[in-house]
Design a protein around this motif. Structure first.
Motif, PDB file in Angstrom:
ATOM      1  N   SER A 176     -14.495 -18.884   4.641  1.00 49.00           N
ATOM      2  CA  SER A 176     -13.061 -18.618   4.489  1.00 49.00           C
ATOM      3  C   SER A 176     -12.349 -19.796   3.859  1.00 49.00           C
ATOM      4  N   SER A 177     -11.372 -19.500   3.011  1.00 46.08           N
ATOM      5  CA  SER A 177     -10.456 -20.508   2.497  1.00 46.08           C
ATOM      6  C   SER A 177      -9.054 -20.109   2.938  1.00 46.08           C
ATOM      7  N   VAL A 178      -8.210 -21.109   3.220  1.00 45.10           N
ATOM      8  CA  VAL A 178      -6.898 -20.852   3.799  1.00 45.10           C
ATOM      9  C   VAL A 178      -5.814 -21.472   2.929  1.00 45.10           C
ATOM     10  N   HIS A 179      -4.779 -20.684   2.638  1.00 41.85           N
ATOM     11  CA  HIS A 179      -3.617 -21.183   1.912  1.00 41.85           C
ATOM     12  C   HIS A 179      -2.399 -20.991   2.807  1.00 41.85           C
ATOM     13  N   MET A 232     -12.327 -10.439   0.870  1.00 39.91           N
ATOM     14  CA  MET A 232     -11.318  -9.865   1.750  1.00 39.91           C
ATOM     15  C   MET A 232     -10.172 -10.866   1.904  1.00 39.91           C
ATOM     16  N   VAL A 233      -8.952 -10.414   1.670  1.00 37.58           N
ATOM     17  CA  VAL A 233      -7.779 -11.277   1.760  1.00 37.58           C
ATOM     18  C   VAL A 233      -6.909 -10.796   2.914  1.00 37.58           C
ATOM     19  N   THR A 245      -8.835 -16.021   2.613  1.00 36.71           N
ATOM     20  CA  THR A 245      -9.761 -15.303   1.741  1.00 36.71           C
ATOM     21  C   THR A 245     -11.182 -15.516   2.257  1.00 36.71           C
ATOM     22  N   THR A 246     -11.855 -14.420   2.569  1.00 43.06           N
ATOM     23  CA  THR A 246     -13.210 -14.488   3.111  1.00 43.06           C
ATOM     24  C   THR A 246     -14.176 -13.862   2.115  1.00 43.06           C
ATOM     25  N   ASP A 247     -15.216 -14.633   1.747  1.00 48.10           N
ATOM     26  CA  ASP A 247     -16.173 -14.119   0.771  1.00 48.10           C
ATOM     27  C   ASP A 247     -17.311 -13.372   1.454  1.00 48.10           C
ATOM     28  N   SER A 248     -18.269 -12.924   0.691  1.00 48.14           N
ATOM     29  CA  SER A 248     -19.363 -12.113   1.221  1.00 48.14           C
ATOM     30  C   SER A 248     -20.268 -12.893   2.167  1.00 48.14           C
TER      31      SER A 248
END
Length: 220
Positions: free
Chosen positions: A115-118, A53-54, A108-111
């Motif tokens: 979360s990773s943040v840009h 999910m973005v 961006t959140t994975d299953s």
């Protein structure tokens, strides 16, 4: 058409007039679209592979001192970054101004809910004649709150002889964050489902009812 099959001399003129009117209406629609207010920062969807999910959210605001550069029609360049902005304050070249800027984030959140943040670069959204005016405006966009949120859990990690403790919190946005904690807080939170924290609501400047909450510390 005349009776002998030839076009009436006014028909070509009428056609050209209709075409000009149609083009004029199209131009007005385009100008109207360009003059609309800023679009909301918020956006969410799936990644290209559909697995993650973005989301795009407002991340921060700041106020910096600047000055007016070149005047271009009804616009102006704002130094030091030479950003082009509407000259709504009727400024002159060389005038000192205060600038409200924002930064957004693509998350961006994975299953697994990681979360990773840009982060984006800073962009100017508004100018002010005084720092006090700018601070008053920003105070409505960054709001500190104290509230209870879900505590997903606490856990320990160990490397050689060192142990570290972490708490996993779920923010109102649904994103999960990890915070390091000491032994005393680990024991206090070990069996809790809710925890009192300090948050900072970052409101969308184009849609004030939308906000992203950032963790700012423990309330107790």
């Amino acid at each position: 058409m005349t009776r002998n099959g030839k076009k009436h001399p006014r028909s070509g003129h009428t056609f050209r007039l209709a075409a000009v009117l149609a083009l004029s209406m199209l131009a007005l629609l385009l100008l109207s679209a360009c003059s609309d207010n800023e679009q909301s920062v918020f956006h969410s969807g799936s990644s290209a592979d559909g697995q993650d999910m973005v989301s795009r959210v407002p991340w921060d605001y700041r106020i910096i001192e600047g000055s007016v550069g070149d005047l271009i029609g009804s616009d102006m360049t704002v130094l030091p970054d030479n950003e082009l902005m509407p000259n709504d304050g009727n400024y002159a070249t060389g005038d000192k101004i205060w600038v409200l800027q924002y930064m957004d984030a693509e998350m961006t959140t994975d299953s697994s809910q990681r979360s990773s943040v840009h982060l984006s670069s800073w962009s100017t959204i508004k100018t002010f004649k005084s720092q006090a005016e700018a601070k008053k405006d920003m105070a409505n966009l960054k709001i500190p709150v104290t509230t209870e949120i879900d505590l997903v859990g606490v856990y320990k990690t160990q490397y050689k002889d060192k142990t570290r403790n972490f708490a996993v919190l779920e923010l109102p946005s649904g994103n999960r964050i990890k915070q390091p904690i000491d032994d005393a807080r680990y024991k206090a939170l070990e069996k809790k489902k809710k925890v009192s924290v300090k948050l900072e609501e970052i409101h969308d400047f184009a849609d004030y009812d939308s906000a992203y909450a950032k963790f700012r510390g423990w309330a107790s």
